[in-house]
Design a protein around this motif. Structure first.
Motif, PDB file in Angstrom:
ATOM      1  N   LEU A 183      58.234  90.720  72.841  1.00  0.00           N
ATOM      2  CA  LEU A 183      58.023  90.376  71.515  1.00  0.00           C
ATOM      3  C   LEU A 183      59.442  90.384  70.749  1.00  0.00           C
ATOM      4  O   LEU A 183      59.800  89.162  70.079  1.00  0.00           O
ATOM      5  N   ASN A 184      60.005  91.373  71.002  1.00  0.00           N
ATOM      6  CA  ASN A 184      61.335  91.395  70.074  1.00  0.00           C
ATOM      7  C   ASN A 184      62.550  90.751  70.857  1.00  0.00           C
ATOM      8  O   ASN A 184      63.201  89.817  70.150  1.00  0.00           O
ATOM      9  N   ARG A 185      62.495  90.653  72.088  1.00  0.00           N
ATOM     10  CA  ARG A 185      63.391  89.754  72.888  1.00  0.00           C
ATOM     11  C   ARG A 185      63.255  88.236  72.483  1.00  0.00           C
ATOM     12  O   ARG A 185      64.022  87.338  72.490  1.00  0.00           O
ATOM     13  N   SER A 186      62.011  87.901  72.540  1.00  0.00           N
ATOM     14  CA  SER A 186      61.389  86.324  72.203  1.00  0.00           C
ATOM     15  C   SER A 186      61.407  86.215  70.827  1.00  0.00           C
ATOM     16  O   SER A 186      61.039  84.910  70.378  1.00  0.00           O
ATOM     17  N   GLY A 187      61.937  86.960  69.927  1.00  0.00           N
ATOM     18  CA  GLY A 187      62.276  86.522  68.350  1.00  0.00           C
ATOM     19  C   GLY A 187      60.917  86.491  67.463  1.00  0.00           C
ATOM     20  O   GLY A 187      60.926  86.213  66.487  1.00  0.00           O
ATOM     21  N   PHE A 188      59.799  87.224  68.115  1.00  0.00           N
ATOM     22  CA  PHE A 188      58.686  87.295  67.196  1.00  0.00           C
ATOM     23  C   PHE A 188      58.621  88.495  66.307  1.00  0.00           C
ATOM     24  O   PHE A 188      58.036  88.437  65.177  1.00  0.00           O
ATOM     25  N   ILE A 189      59.312  89.502  66.552  1.00  0.00           N
ATOM     26  CA  ILE A 189      59.096  90.586  65.659  1.00  0.00           C
ATOM     27  C   ILE A 189      60.580  91.312  65.665  1.00  0.00           C
ATOM     28  O   ILE A 189      61.575  90.874  66.599  1.00  0.00           O
ATOM     29  N   GLY A 190      60.972  91.941  64.541  1.00  0.00           N
ATOM     30  CA  GLY A 190      61.958  92.855  64.709  1.00  0.00           C
ATOM     31  C   GLY A 190      61.989  94.414  64.352  1.00  0.00           C
ATOM     32  O   GLY A 190      60.733  94.601  64.001  1.00  0.00           O
ATOM     33  N   ILE A 191      62.935  95.106  64.963  1.00  0.00           N
ATOM     34  CA  ILE A 191      62.672  96.262  65.110  1.00  0.00           C
ATOM     35  C   ILE A 191      64.173  96.931  64.253  1.00  0.00           C
ATOM     36  O   ILE A 191      65.391  96.363  64.676  1.00  0.00           O
ATOM     37  N   THR A 192      63.921  97.865  63.145  1.00  0.00           N
ATOM     38  CA  THR A 192      65.065  98.179  62.322  1.00  0.00           C
ATOM     39  C   THR A 192      64.780  99.770  62.540  1.00  0.00           C
ATOM     40  O   THR A 192      63.806 100.591  62.564  1.00  0.00           O
ATOM     41  N   ILE A 193      65.782 100.718  62.323  1.00  0.00           N
ATOM     42  CA  ILE A 193      66.129 101.792  62.283  1.00  0.00           C
ATOM     43  C   ILE A 193      66.287 102.348  60.930  1.00  0.00           C
ATOM     44  O   ILE A 193      67.496 102.020  60.481  1.00  0.00           O
ATOM     45  N   PRO A 194      65.352 102.949  60.284  1.00  0.00           N
ATOM     46  CA  PRO A 194      65.586 103.159  58.738  1.00  0.00           C
ATOM     47  C   PRO A 194      66.697 104.022  58.623  1.00  0.00           C
ATOM     48  O   PRO A 194      67.227 104.884  59.487  1.00  0.00           O
ATOM     49  N   LEU A 248      61.101 100.854  62.516  1.00  0.00           N
ATOM     50  CA  LEU A 248      60.058  99.880  61.897  1.00  0.00           C
ATOM     51  C   LEU A 248      59.846  98.739  62.667  1.00  0.00           C
ATOM     52  O   LEU A 248      60.702  98.039  62.837  1.00  0.00           O
ATOM     53  N   PHE A 249      58.607  98.177  62.941  1.00  0.00           N
ATOM     54  CA  PHE A 249      58.330  96.895  63.504  1.00  0.00           C
ATOM     55  C   PHE A 249      57.859  96.151  62.491  1.00  0.00           C
ATOM     56  O   PHE A 249      56.999  96.333  61.753  1.00  0.00           O
ATOM     57  N   ARG A 250      58.531  94.894  62.692  1.00  0.00           N
ATOM     58  CA  ARG A 250      58.022  94.006  61.527  1.00  0.00           C
ATOM     59  C   ARG A 250      57.993  92.479  62.062  1.00  0.00           C
ATOM     60  O   ARG A 250      58.711  92.147  62.934  1.00  0.00           O
TER      61      ARG A 250
END
Length: 388
Positions: free
Chosen positions: A201-212, A221-223
């Motif tokens: 999902l992340n590689r396909s651009g549907f979700i983003g992942i950030t390290i707080p 955090l997954f968004r």
């Protein structure tokens, strides 16, 4: 057949073979991928004049089966190119090239619903407003994008039900979820399958992942970042839609639900235009690290969340608030107290010695009052987001 066709051409002539939507061609029972591996390794790789280009919209499939191929195509890729959706500037230029006379606000509303996918934007009509186009594309009977959500995920991912569970869980929260929270809310088991699904999902651009800020990868955090997925979940999924043509979306724009969705959607767009925000802050050339942050309050303590902060090499942290409103945004006494609390909790919890500067990113400007003069160090308006 392909080999015979290519052999008829002169060896001195440049030959380019383009395979569009390789994941569709190389379906599970087609036998195409092993045949293609044999073709390239036994003959094609020795042709100095031959260039093979393969592409596919199923990014996860392309990465796993081609780029990270462990069989006959291992190490054979010369160059990769990821085609991302249009940003706001590109979307606006594209619409202008199709004779749209939309201003930035019209483009922004269309982008908040459809994102920067050219296929979606291409179906919009220049003689209609953004709201009318959204009605026509998503809500009217027979609307071309009315069933697009499920069709997209089914076409891109095997066992796409897992992917949909994650998307639906993330669509319900604006703050994002940790892996443990996501696992619980999506009712999925932990392990390699969950990790793979999140990566796809992340590689396909549907979700983003950030390290707080100040945390480790375990606290990521997954968004949900795909505009159309959020739009579908908030306005179409599980909703009873009218079977009559009419101004459905225009009516919805007057509801509190629209205000909540537009705030989430605008925030997502801002997070995709951090480079433009940095430029507006005058720190484009400065080394920075962008992240989110939320506190872990003890019982009885006030919590706080910051969806975008920019940790700067000049000993400053810019805390960014992002607000969508139809009129200039007004900082009230209550909201001013929330901002003061955010800054205090952040400074206390992180023990940072850096200076904190508060930036406000707004769609329609910031109303000038005592609170904005006291608290806001930088004002960023819609024009900045439409920079290249």
């Amino acid at each position: 057949m392909l080999r015979r066709k290519l052999e008829r051409s002169k060896a001195s002539e440049k030959q380019v073979v383009f395979f569009d939507e390789l994941p569709w061609i190389a379906s599970r029972k087609s036998g195409f991928l092993p045949a293609f591996e044999h073709f390239w390794n036994s003959w094609g790789s020795r042709r100095g004049n031959l260039l093979i280009i393969v592409c596919g919209s199923a990014a996860a499939w392309m990465i796993k089966r081609v780029i990270h191929n462990k069989g006959g195509l291992h190490g054979r890729v010369t160059r990769t190119m990821q085609l991302s959706p249009f940003n706001l500037c590109e979307a606006h230029e594209y619409l202008r090239s199709r004779k749209f006379s939309h201003n930035w606000f019209q483009t922004l509303e269309l982008y908040m619903a459809l994102g920067g996918v050219p296929f979606y934007l291409h179906q919009a009509q220049p003689n209609l407003s953004a709201a009318q186009n959204i009605d026509k594309l998503c809500f009217e009977p027979g609307a071309p994008l009315r069933n697009e959500f499920n069709e997209v995920y089914a076409s891109l991912f095997e066992n796409h039900e897992r992917h949909l569970q994650i998307i639906k869980a993330l669509a319900k929260t604006q703050q994002g979820l940790t892996r443990a929270e996501l696992q619980q809310k999506a009712k999925l088991e932990s392990g390699g399958t969950l990790s793979q699904t999140l990566e796809e999902l992340n590689r396909s651009g549907f979700i983003g992942i950030t390290i707080p800020f100040g945390r480790t990868k375990r606290d990521s955090l997954f968004r949900l970042t795909d505009e159309f997925s959020l739009f579908h979940q908030r306005w179409i999924e599980g909703k009873r839609l009218s079977e009559e043509a009419g101004a459905h979306w225009i009516k919805l724009r007057a509801t509190p639900r629209w205000n909540a969705w537009s705030g989430f959607a605008f925030e997502n767009i801002c997070l995709k235009h951090i480079r433009q925000i940095k430029t507006s802050l005058g720190i484009a050339a400065l080394q920075t690290e962008s992240s989110a942050w939320r506190s872990r309050p003890k019982p009885g303590e006030k919590g706080a969340q910051i969806d975008l902060l920019v940790d700067r090499a000049d000993n400053v942290v810019s805390l960014c608030e992002m607000k969508y409103s139809a009129a200039p945004f007004t900082i009230t006494k209550k909201y001013a107290e929330e901002l003061r609390n955010k800054m205090q909790v952040f400074q206390t919890a992180t023990k940072t010695r850096k200076a904190l500067l508060l930036a406000m990113v707004t769609a329609n400007g910031l109303a000038d009052n005592a609170y904005s003069q006291e608290l806001i160090n930088n004002r960023i308006e819609i024009a900045a987001l439409f920079e290249p």
